[in-house]
Design a protein around this motif. Structure first.
Motif, PDB file in Angstrom:
ATOM      1  N   LEU A  76       9.356  10.623  11.692  1.00 24.10           N
ATOM      2  CA  LEU A  76       9.328   9.273  10.631  1.00 24.10           C
ATOM      3  C   LEU A  76       8.531   8.353  11.785  1.00 24.10           C
ATOM      4  CD1 LEU A  76      10.399   7.645   8.336  1.00 24.10           C
ATOM      5  CD2 LEU A  76      12.262   6.797   9.966  1.00 24.10           C
ATOM      6  N   LEU A  77       7.660   7.669  11.262  1.00 25.86           N
ATOM      7  CA  LEU A  77       6.756   6.972  11.800  1.00 25.86           C
ATOM      8  C   LEU A  77       6.728   5.416  11.335  1.00 25.86           C
ATOM      9  CD1 LEU A  77       3.021   7.667  12.683  1.00 25.86           C
ATOM     10  CD2 LEU A  77       3.493   5.535  11.790  1.00 25.86           C
ATOM     11  N   TYR A  78       7.008   4.604  12.539  1.00 24.72           N
ATOM     12  CA  TYR A  78       7.201   3.207  12.088  1.00 24.72           C
ATOM     13  C   TYR A  78       5.662   2.507  12.787  1.00 24.72           C
ATOM     14  CZ  TYR A  78      12.101   3.826  12.008  1.00 24.72           C
ATOM     15  OH  TYR A  78      13.419   4.597  11.697  1.00 24.72           O
ATOM     16  N   LYS A  79       5.190   1.688  11.719  1.00 20.42           N
ATOM     17  CA  LYS A  79       3.717   1.118  12.340  1.00 20.42           C
ATOM     18  C   LYS A  79       3.513  -0.121  12.008  1.00 20.42           C
ATOM     19  CE  LYS A  79       0.310   2.430   9.718  1.00 20.42           C
ATOM     20  NZ  LYS A  79      -0.886   3.250   8.923  1.00 20.42           N
ATOM     21  N   ALA A  81       0.990  -1.084  -0.054  1.00 24.69           N
ATOM     22  CA  ALA A  81      -0.065  -0.001  -0.100  1.00 24.69           C
ATOM     23  C   ALA A  81       0.780   1.285   0.011  1.00 24.69           C
ATOM     24  CB  ALA A  81      -0.904  -0.008   1.189  1.00 24.69           C
ATOM     25  N   LEU A  82       0.591   2.174  -0.841  1.00 20.50           N
ATOM     26  CA  LEU A  82       1.373   3.421  -0.956  1.00 20.50           C
ATOM     27  C   LEU A  82       0.254   4.603  -0.831  1.00 20.50           C
ATOM     28  CD1 LEU A  82       3.647   2.741  -4.023  1.00 20.50           C
ATOM     29  CD2 LEU A  82       4.378   2.605  -1.663  1.00 20.50           C
ATOM     30  N   ASN A 129       0.094  18.537   7.589  1.00 22.69           N
ATOM     31  CA  ASN A 129       0.748  17.351   7.611  1.00 22.69           C
ATOM     32  C   ASN A 129       0.913  16.864   6.252  1.00 22.69           C
ATOM     33  OD1 ASN A 129       1.101  14.478   7.728  1.00 22.69           O
ATOM     34  ND2 ASN A 129       0.760  14.441  10.108  1.00 22.69           N
ATOM     35  N   ALA A 130       2.052  16.936   5.790  1.00 18.22           N
ATOM     36  CA  ALA A 130       2.339  16.378   4.266  1.00 18.22           C
ATOM     37  C   ALA A 130       3.290  15.072   4.642  1.00 18.22           C
ATOM     38  CB  ALA A 130       3.277  17.083   3.550  1.00 18.22           C
ATOM     39  N   SER A 131       2.631  13.974   4.089  1.00 18.04           N
ATOM     40  CA  SER A 131       3.281  12.571   4.334  1.00 18.04           C
ATOM     41  C   SER A 131       3.400  11.559   3.027  1.00 18.04           C
ATOM     42  CB  SER A 131       2.417  12.078   5.498  1.00 18.04           C
ATOM     43  OG  SER A 131       1.135  11.471   4.814  1.00 18.04           O
ATOM     44  N   TYR A 132       4.526  10.855   3.265  1.00 13.75           N
ATOM     45  CA  TYR A 132       4.504   9.718   2.240  1.00 13.75           C
ATOM     46  C   TYR A 132       4.723   8.398   3.090  1.00 13.75           C
ATOM     47  CZ  TYR A 132       6.285  13.420  -0.642  1.00 13.75           C
ATOM     48  OH  TYR A 132       6.288  14.584  -1.446  1.00 13.75           O
ATOM     49  N   GLU A 133       3.848   7.509   2.615  1.00 15.29           N
ATOM     50  CA  GLU A 133       3.803   6.183   3.382  1.00 15.29           C
ATOM     51  C   GLU A 133       3.872   4.930   2.307  1.00 15.29           C
ATOM     52  OE1 GLU A 133       1.036   5.429   7.009  1.00 15.29           O
ATOM     53  OE2 GLU A 133      -0.049   4.308   5.578  1.00 15.29           O
ATOM     54  N   ALA A 134       4.678   4.116   2.968  1.00 12.51           N
ATOM     55  CA  ALA A 134       4.787   2.625   2.265  1.00 12.51           C
ATOM     56  C   ALA A 134       4.441   1.415   3.234  1.00 12.51           C
ATOM     57  CB  ALA A 134       6.070   2.672   1.522  1.00 12.51           C
ATOM     58  N   VAL A 135       3.564   0.713   3.144  1.00 13.90           N
ATOM     59  CA  VAL A 135       3.328  -0.398   3.866  1.00 13.90           C
ATOM     60  C   VAL A 135       3.335  -1.804   3.269  1.00 13.90           C
ATOM     61  CG1 VAL A 135       1.470  -1.180   5.448  1.00 13.90           C
ATOM     62  CG2 VAL A 135       1.781   1.247   5.249  1.00 13.90           C
ATOM     63  N   GLY A 136       3.853  -2.706   3.892  1.00 11.04           N
ATOM     64  CA  GLY A 136       3.707  -3.999   3.280  1.00 11.04           C
ATOM     65  C   GLY A 136       2.596  -4.778   4.015  1.00 11.04           C
ATOM     66  N   LEU A 137       1.923  -5.525   3.231  1.00 10.90           N
ATOM     67  CA  LEU A 137       0.625  -6.289   3.756  1.00 10.90           C
ATOM     68  C   LEU A 137       0.803  -7.808   3.445  1.00 10.90           C
ATOM     69  CD1 LEU A 137      -1.699  -4.170   1.385  1.00 10.90           C
ATOM     70  CD2 LEU A 137      -1.079  -3.394   3.639  1.00 10.90           C
ATOM     71  N   TYR A 138       0.247  -8.266   4.479  1.00 11.58           N
ATOM     72  CA  TYR A 138       0.333 -10.052   4.571  1.00 11.58           C
ATOM     73  C   TYR A 138      -0.868 -10.374   5.059  1.00 11.58           C
ATOM     74  CZ  TYR A 138       2.208 -14.661   4.884  1.00 11.58           C
ATOM     75  OH  TYR A 138       2.264 -16.136   4.774  1.00 11.58           O
ATOM     76  N   ALA A 153       2.900  -3.834   8.248  1.00 10.62           N
ATOM     77  CA  ALA A 153       4.068  -3.217   8.761  1.00 10.62           C
ATOM     78  C   ALA A 153       4.594  -2.197   7.568  1.00 10.62           C
ATOM     79  CB  ALA A 153       5.002  -4.095   9.126  1.00 10.62           C
ATOM     80  N   GLY A 154       4.955  -0.896   8.199  1.00  8.17           N
ATOM     81  CA  GLY A 154       5.563  -0.005   7.096  1.00  8.17           C
ATOM     82  C   GLY A 154       5.960   1.235   7.855  1.00  8.17           C
ATOM     83  N   LEU A 155       6.474   2.352   6.818  1.00  6.54           N
ATOM     84  CA  LEU A 155       7.046   3.724   7.499  1.00  6.54           C
ATOM     85  C   LEU A 155       6.164   4.742   6.829  1.00  6.54           C
ATOM     86  CD1 LEU A 155      10.714   2.947   6.378  1.00  6.54           C
ATOM     87  CD2 LEU A 155       9.728   2.700   8.820  1.00  6.54           C
ATOM     88  N   ASN A 156       6.045   5.745   7.666  1.00  4.43           N
ATOM     89  CA  ASN A 156       5.505   6.938   7.192  1.00  4.43           C
ATOM     90  C   ASN A 156       6.229   8.158   7.483  1.00  4.43           C
ATOM     91  OD1 ASN A 156       3.996   9.501   7.434  1.00  4.43           O
ATOM     92  ND2 ASN A 156       2.070   8.294   6.967  1.00  4.43           N
TER      93      ASN A 156
END
Length: 298
Positions: A109-112, A36-37, A61-70, A80-83
């Motif tokens: 930097l946000l780890y989620k 997910a982007l 709030n200006a953000s870029y996010e990339a999240v892996g999905l399983y 799990a991913g980064l923002n």
């Protein structure tokens, strides 16, 4: 394309312009793994609560996010991913404090990590079953004014069909964050998040207990259209920034809002729900008001 890919975005006008674009492909790399982007540029007028009173800031709030999905199976999934985002606060009016800056720009930097158990069955406007969503985040920062923090919360959601036309829905949120004594605490008391009728961000805290319960009943149904009514009670309490767990029992932190609402539903387009709710506070220093939105409240 038969792969459950979602691509979309939104534009929002809430005093200021905001927009976002997102892409979600849960089976991009196989039958269980996806990506997910998203990009979001959100600008709002935010209250900040100081000892001297309330200050209004223009918040961006200006953000870029990339999240892996399983997806482990039909009921269990994990993300799990980064923002990477930039927060900007610009003072507009209200109280001031020598310690709290009037202009602030911070990169974070946000780890989620999100774990969801979902055993909910949908049949048009009716839902039945149990769902639990756990969300954990670690946020780092480049400025000590907005310190790094941990935050975790879990939503427990239970739905029950009642007869042919009724639905009982419940959501319990338990959340806790690092107990920093900061006016920018992460849990907000807000119309659109947890307590209908309370207003737009009337308070903040570093821990939260919120219970929403409502009964939904189909008033009219023909072909593709459904009119649904609901009666609800929203309640919750918060820990003050830098406070202790005893804050949950303090009367000024407790909010209870019963109310009524309507749902206008298009049956053939999934989750196409326009909602109107009116909440009326019965606790100390309460307000009342309407809340409009897209989709069921929970």
């Amino acid at each position: 394309m038969g792969r459950n890919i979602v691509f979309g975005g939104f534009f929002q006008r809430d005093i200021y312009n905001s927009y976002a674009i997102n892409f979600r492909a849960p089976y991009l790399f196989g039958k269980k793994t996806g990506l997910a982007l998203s990009y979001q540029d959100l600008t709002t007028r935010e209250p900040v609560f100081l000892n001297e009173g309330v200050a209004d800031y223009k918040y961006n709030n200006a953000s870029y996010e990339a999240v892996g999905l399983y997806e482990f199976n039909f009921n269990h999934r994990i993300e799990a991913g980064l923002n990477y985002f930039t927060e900007t606060y610009n003072y507009i009016e209200g109280a001031t404090n020598d310690v709290v800056p009037q202009n602030l720009k911070v990169k974070k930097l946000l780890y989620k990590l999100i774990y969801e158990y979902n055993d909910v069955e949908n049949y048009y406007q009716y839902v039945d079953g149990f769902k639990s969503v756990f969300n954990f985040q670690y946020v780092t920062t480049t400025d000590n004014t907005l310190p790094e923090f941990l935050i975790g919360f879990n939503d427990f959601v239970y739905y029950k069909r009642v007869g042919q036309k009724g639905n009982w829905a419940n959501r319990l949120r338990l959340g806790v964050a690092s107990n920093n004594d900061s006016p920018f605490a992460p849990f907000a008391v807000d119309n659109n998040l947890n307590i209908r009728g309370v207003g737009n961000i009337i308070d903040r805290g570093t821990a939260a207990i919120v219970l929403n319960t409502e009964y939904r009943h189909t008033l009219y149904e023909k072909n593709w259209f459904v009119l649904q009514g609901n009666v609800f009670v929203d309640g919750g309490s918060w820990r003050n920034p830098g406070g202790d767990l005893g804050d949950f029992a303090e009367s000024q932190n407790i909010r209870v809002y019963p109310g009524l609402g309507l749902r206008f539903i298009h049956k053939r387009i999934f989750n196409t729900v326009f909602r109107i709710d009116y909440g009326y506070g019965v606790t100390e220093d309460s307000t009342n008001g309407f809340v409009f939105g897209i989709g069921q409240y929970f």
